[in-house]
Design a protein around this motif. Structure first.
Motif: not given
Length: 217
Positions: A145-148, A158-162, A203-207
């Motif tokens: 599960l990727p996080a940016l 940091i933006q978690y997978f969402d 497309d991949l990362f949330g807040k």
């Protein structure tokens, strides 16, 4: 404690209805695995909106929290092991003291706790995404599960997978495996570099969760 912080980080991601995605391999595809971020970004970062701080150093990535505990006034009074002095409680930490708050016949104090997010013993994977960005791939049951993670000046975010529940962003990506339970379909994706490059960050990362550097290393 490592499991606790990992579950906390994963819990920040949205529960995605009836379909859940993960990735067979760390992102980005064909990326080189690294052990730490670049040296200019070393430091401890905190946020007023979070009780967790992040530490980046040559050994990897760590989270720092304060574990709140208490001990009764009666225990301190009757034991030679403990004593209070000028707002500090002695005997809790070997060869040191901790600040305390007295309330309802209890002494409340905090014990610093550090947990590994990326280190020698971790199965998580860090890869460079751009000059100031990295993807931290959390290993969950052998999938990722990727996080940016992005650095900007003295800040990092940091933006978690969402993703949206009805997302179509992954529709054309190769599927490595599918598993279905009574109320959830789990899909493991396996994009190549070209397919991955067509995905947008949204497309991949949330807040975005932002932190400010409070101490350099």
């Amino acid at each position: 404690m490592r499991l606790t912080i990992f579950l906390f980080l994963i819990s920040q991601c949205t529960v995605f209805g009836q379909v859940s995605f993960d990735f067979k391999y760390p992102l980005p595809p064909e990326g080189k695995q690294i052990q730490h971020v670049d040296r200019p970004y070393y430091g401890i970062y905190s946020s007023d909106s979070s009780d967790i701080s992040f530490e980046f150093n040559e050994e990897g990535i760590f989270s720092n929290t304060i574990l709140v505990q208490s001990i009764s006034r009666e225990t301190v009074r009757e034991s030679s092991k403990y004593r209070t002095s000028n707002g500090y409680l002695h005997g809790i930490v070997q060869n040191d003291s901790v600040m305390y708050i007295e309330m309802d016949d209890q002494y409340y104090f905090g014990i610093p706790q550090q947990s590994c997010i990326l280190c020698e013993d971790s199965k998580n994977v860090l890869m460079k995404s751009s000059g100031t960005s990295y993807i931290l791939n959390f290993n969950e049951n052998g999938h990722f599960l990727p996080a940016l993670i992005t650095f900007e000046g003295s800040n990092f975010s940091i933006q978690y997978f969402d993703y949206e529940t009805d997302t179509k962003a992954f529709k054309k990506l190769p599927v490595s495996a599918e598993k279905e339970t009574d109320d959830l379909k789990m899909i493991t994706l396996e994009p190549d570099l070209k397919q991955y490059s067509k995905l947008k960050p949204e497309d991949l990362f949330g807040k975005k969760m932002s932190y400010k550097r409070v101490k350099g290393i």
